[in-house]
Enzyme design. Sequence first.
Site, PDB file in Angstrom:
ATOM      1  N   SER A  83       5.551  12.153  -4.644  1.00 34.21           N
ATOM      2  CA  SER A  83       4.041  12.313  -4.954  1.00 34.21           C
ATOM      3  C   SER A  83       3.191  13.226  -4.002  1.00 34.21           C
ATOM      4  CB  SER A  83       3.588  10.776  -4.900  1.00 34.21           C
ATOM      5  OG  SER A  83       2.092  10.994  -5.289  1.00 34.21           O
ATOM      6  N   LYS A 136       1.964   2.199  -5.322  1.00 35.73           N
ATOM      7  CA  LYS A 136       2.824   1.608  -6.331  1.00 35.73           C
ATOM      8  C   LYS A 136       1.853   1.983  -7.731  1.00 35.73           C
ATOM      9  CE  LYS A 136       3.086  -2.398  -4.565  1.00 35.73           C
ATOM     10  NZ  LYS A 136       2.673  -2.214  -3.097  1.00 35.73           N
ATOM     11  N   GLY A 155      -4.065  -4.279  -4.286  1.00 35.59           N
ATOM     12  CA  GLY A 155      -5.141  -3.175  -4.871  1.00 35.59           C
ATOM     13  C   GLY A 155      -4.289  -2.197  -5.308  1.00 35.59           C
ATOM     14  N   HIS A 156      -4.336  -2.007  -6.533  1.00 32.48           N
ATOM     15  CA  HIS A 156      -3.320  -0.950  -7.126  1.00 32.48           C
ATOM     16  C   HIS A 156      -4.432   0.268  -7.691  1.00 32.48           C
ATOM     17  CE1 HIS A 156       0.460  -3.638  -7.545  1.00 32.48           C
ATOM     18  NE2 HIS A 156      -0.087  -3.393  -6.354  1.00 32.48           N
ATOM     19  N   GLN A 187       2.249  -6.209  -3.161  1.00 32.06           N
ATOM     20  CA  GLN A 187       2.507  -6.200  -1.688  1.00 32.06           C
ATOM     21  C   GLN A 187       3.605  -5.115  -1.380  1.00 32.06           C
ATOM     22  OE1 GLN A 187       1.391  -9.365  -3.151  1.00 32.06           O
ATOM     23  NE2 GLN A 187      -0.523  -8.663  -3.022  1.00 32.06           N
ATOM     24  N   ASP A 193       0.801  -1.232  -0.022  1.00 35.20           N
ATOM     25  CA  ASP A 193      -0.158   0.147  -0.094  1.00 35.20           C
ATOM     26  C   ASP A 193       0.898   1.122   0.017  1.00 35.20           C
ATOM     27  OD1 ASP A 193      -2.463  -1.587   0.359  1.00 35.20           O
ATOM     28  OD2 ASP A 193      -1.774  -1.779   2.425  1.00 35.20           O
TER      29      ASP A 193
END
Length: 428
Positions: A413, A16, A40-41, A224, A13
């Site tokens: 980011s 990525k 979950g991307h 992951q 998390d």
Amino acid sequence: MPISVVIGSQWGDEGKGKIVDLLSENVDIVARYQGGANAGHTICWGDETFVLHLVPSGIFQKDVTCVIGNGVVIDPVAVMEEIRMIKDLGYDVEGRLLISHNAHMIMPYHKKVEEARERWRDAGAIGTTGRGIGPAYVDKFARTGVRVVDLLDRDVLRRKMELALEEKNSILKNVYGADELDVDAMIEEYVEFDKQIDPYITDTTQYLCNALKEGQRVLAEGAQGSLLDVDFGTYPFVTSSHPTVGGCCTGLGVPPMEIDRVIGIVKAYCTRVGNGPFPTELDNAAGDELRAAGHEFGATTGRPRRCGWLDLVALRYTSMINGFTELAITKLDVLSNLTEIKVCTAYELDGRRTQRFPSDLHTLERAVPVYETLPGWNRDISGITSYEQLPAEARDYLDFISHFLEVPSIIVSSGPKREETILRSHTA
Ligand code: IMP
């Protein structure tokens, strides 16, 4: 040497999806090498947010081919749903998504066994995502797995599934006291997948090696995080694959000498979902504030993520294992409201100070973080796109991380959207 690998440096998390989406502008192929629909991307464009679980995050770049490698465990139900979602958004998928014929499949009994085993473990439960990942890898290594290629031959598929179900039903009933599964219904369902998934199946290793020979650039997308690696993570509270750099070679079938960049994705603070040690966890109001500011709820399961300060001891360890050549630091904007920020630079263990990440669980559980306190910038930096525009305290924070890890940060980011990004190097 045209492979760049993107790797989560913490417990997953790290953000990525956004970085892979961004970097895939400059590559020909994006390839997933391990894990499954436990990932979950998340990708945000304009006002829209998409979450991908299995399909590589490069699928929204029209000229990019996406590969799901042999190291991934594939849930055919999940992958077909995701393909439909991407097609509905107006993107071509056929011819742009290639799935390895050697990848193992997640079967309904994997999820059942996982659910029963987690219940049986009780207080020792791993806190898995419930996607059947662990049991599917167990079958792979026990050599009782069902691979995508097996869908081609109904008789082979039936034989393998019957055999597997005989064993799994006996375990479900006799060990876990759970309901048994119906063989015929399951076989009928899986036979149907053959027609649906067929256009995407190929020998992805051959494809990738040919592409590399032709000079195409490949971005390998890890899922992951390194601290969830089955060998190098906080075992047994880990996933069942290798998110670390070695997983890229075995999970795609590409030579290690082809890798020239290993990009570590570092969230500006730390989170973890599921159980297991987390030395810098803030199990208090400060942790709740980080969770709220960072929207830290699982993209796959919706579970609240545990939140804490950045742990540079753990990061130096994952940087060592992976050989990070660059860092991308994500979610810096989430720290905007803080007047001071703590960073863990060592652990106190049994009265002694160490900068070594302990390899066994019980030692790690005793580690007390030693913090350095840095000044916060205490103003909103969301959406800033140049390093120079960042407050001096934010730049100092980034420099502190890079200096400690001895790895330059090339991307920062400052928000979830693609454009909310600072590129610090023309190579990014
Ligand atoms: P599994 O991968 O579902 O077996 O779960 C094992 C551990 O890895 C659990 O602690 C999960 O919460 C964690 N995990 C698995 N996938 C992810 C992910 O994509 N992000 C964060 N944690 C994950």
